[in-house]
Design a protein around this motif. Sequence first.
Motif, PDB file in Angstrom:
ATOM      1  N   MET A 185       3.678  -5.515  11.315  1.00  3.94           N
ATOM      2  CA  MET A 185       3.609  -5.938   9.914  1.00  3.94           C
ATOM      3  C   MET A 185       2.445  -5.287   9.185  1.00  3.94           C
ATOM      4  O   MET A 185       2.575  -4.890   8.026  1.00  3.94           O
ATOM      5  N   VAL A 186       1.305  -5.178   9.852  1.00  2.00           N
ATOM      6  CA  VAL A 186       0.162  -4.525   9.211  1.00  2.00           C
ATOM      7  C   VAL A 186       0.523  -3.069   8.893  1.00  2.00           C
ATOM      8  O   VAL A 186       0.232  -2.562   7.797  1.00  2.00           O
ATOM      9  N   GLU A 203       3.543   0.466   2.710  1.00  2.00           N
ATOM     10  CA  GLU A 203       4.028   0.121   1.367  1.00  2.00           C
ATOM     11  C   GLU A 203       2.935   0.337   0.326  1.00  2.00           C
ATOM     12  O   GLU A 203       3.181   0.877  -0.757  1.00  2.00           O
ATOM     13  N   ALA A 204       1.726  -0.085   0.663  1.00  3.24           N
ATOM     14  CA  ALA A 204       0.611   0.081  -0.282  1.00  3.24           C
ATOM     15  C   ALA A 204       0.286   1.567  -0.475  1.00  3.24           C
ATOM     16  O   ALA A 204      -0.015   2.008  -1.586  1.00  3.24           O
ATOM     17  N   ARG A 205       0.353   2.299   0.619  1.00  4.37           N
ATOM     18  CA  ARG A 205       0.034   3.735   0.537  1.00  4.37           C
ATOM     19  C   ARG A 205       0.973   4.437  -0.447  1.00  4.37           C
ATOM     20  O   ARG A 205       0.548   5.249  -1.265  1.00  4.37           O
ATOM     21  N   ALA A 218      -5.518   4.473   4.000  1.00  2.29           N
ATOM     22  CA  ALA A 218      -5.222   3.037   4.085  1.00  2.29           C
ATOM     23  C   ALA A 218      -5.417   2.623   5.545  1.00  2.29           C
ATOM     24  O   ALA A 218      -4.694   3.072   6.420  1.00  2.29           O
ATOM     25  N   VAL A 219      -6.419   1.791   5.745  1.00  3.81           N
ATOM     26  CA  VAL A 219      -6.770   1.375   7.106  1.00  3.81           C
ATOM     27  C   VAL A 219      -6.930  -0.136   7.120  1.00  3.81           C
ATOM     28  O   VAL A 219      -7.468  -0.718   6.172  1.00  3.81           O
ATOM     29  N   GLU A 277      -7.362  -2.410  -6.294  1.00  4.92           N
ATOM     30  CA  GLU A 277      -6.090  -3.155  -6.369  1.00  4.92           C
ATOM     31  C   GLU A 277      -5.361  -3.156  -5.035  1.00  4.92           C
ATOM     32  O   GLU A 277      -4.897  -4.187  -4.556  1.00  4.92           O
ATOM     33  N   ALA A 278      -5.249  -1.975  -4.472  1.00  5.96           N
ATOM     34  CA  ALA A 278      -4.506  -1.862  -3.217  1.00  5.96           C
ATOM     35  C   ALA A 278      -5.200  -2.636  -2.106  1.00  5.96           C
ATOM     36  O   ALA A 278      -4.562  -3.309  -1.294  1.00  5.96           O
TER      37      ALA A 278
END
Lengths: 167, 120
Positions: free
Chosen positions: A69-70, A76-78, A86-87, A116-117
Amino acid sequence: MTTSALCHQAVEVKFITSEPIDLSGLLASSHHPEAGAVVLFSGDVRDNNLSKRVSYLEYEANEAMAAKMVAEILEEARLKWKLNIAVAQHRIGKVGVSEAAVVVITATPHRREAYEANRHIIDRIKHEVPIWKCEYFEDGSKLWGGNCNCHEITGSPDKHIYESPQS
Amino acid sequence: MKGMCRGEDEGMRGKYQPDTSKLLPQSSYLKPDNSYLIEKLKTMKIEVYAVLKEYFEKEFTLSKSFKDINDLRNFLIDSNPKASGVLNISRFAVDNEFVDNNYSLKENDNISIMPPSSGG
């Protein structure tokens, strides 16, 4: 998939780890030539909760589901914010006061998207990913808690109310 | 949500331990030959997390047919009514994929029962 390769480097990050989180090491690996903004959020263990002194926390996860899930949340955020980096990493097991239980790092050309992300990612990790904390207090008591209570409002364990805008 | 926040001592009492002798499907006893003796016992493996461990063993198996997740949840609530509060807000997964309450359970499914998340 339990690790994420940073876009431009051969560094792999385990999403769920029983080792202490290496904040400075992860940050050092998160600079990107196209990114003018790097945001690091560290979720640390407080020494108090519910007016009681906290000795330490213990985290448990459904590791396979949590890691998957992570990875999906980060991906999705990337895509949504066009993140250069994105880590995320969440610790399990015993975590002491002032230690990091979770870290999220985002890097983008400008700061707005990175903030935001980052907030979106930590919100979703806290609400959705199957990880739980048990608080151990100095008085010897313990408490599984801090649960996501969104179901009381939304009526469903699958619907959440986030601090950050999700649209 | 009341009842989820339990002390260690109280929570350790009255854990549900399945009495498998009562859970074998009736049909197993009725077969005319001995095939049921060699037939692999069809079971459902259940793993619970976090506060649910104060009501159930971390892992246990049930040799019983359940129509769907609702059916299984109701069986567990009957087994340990104190767990009803948390069971009613828990998410269920089969083979590590979330499923909804109407998911039709199959024999040998691996079930995870997960209370609301509290990470971070």
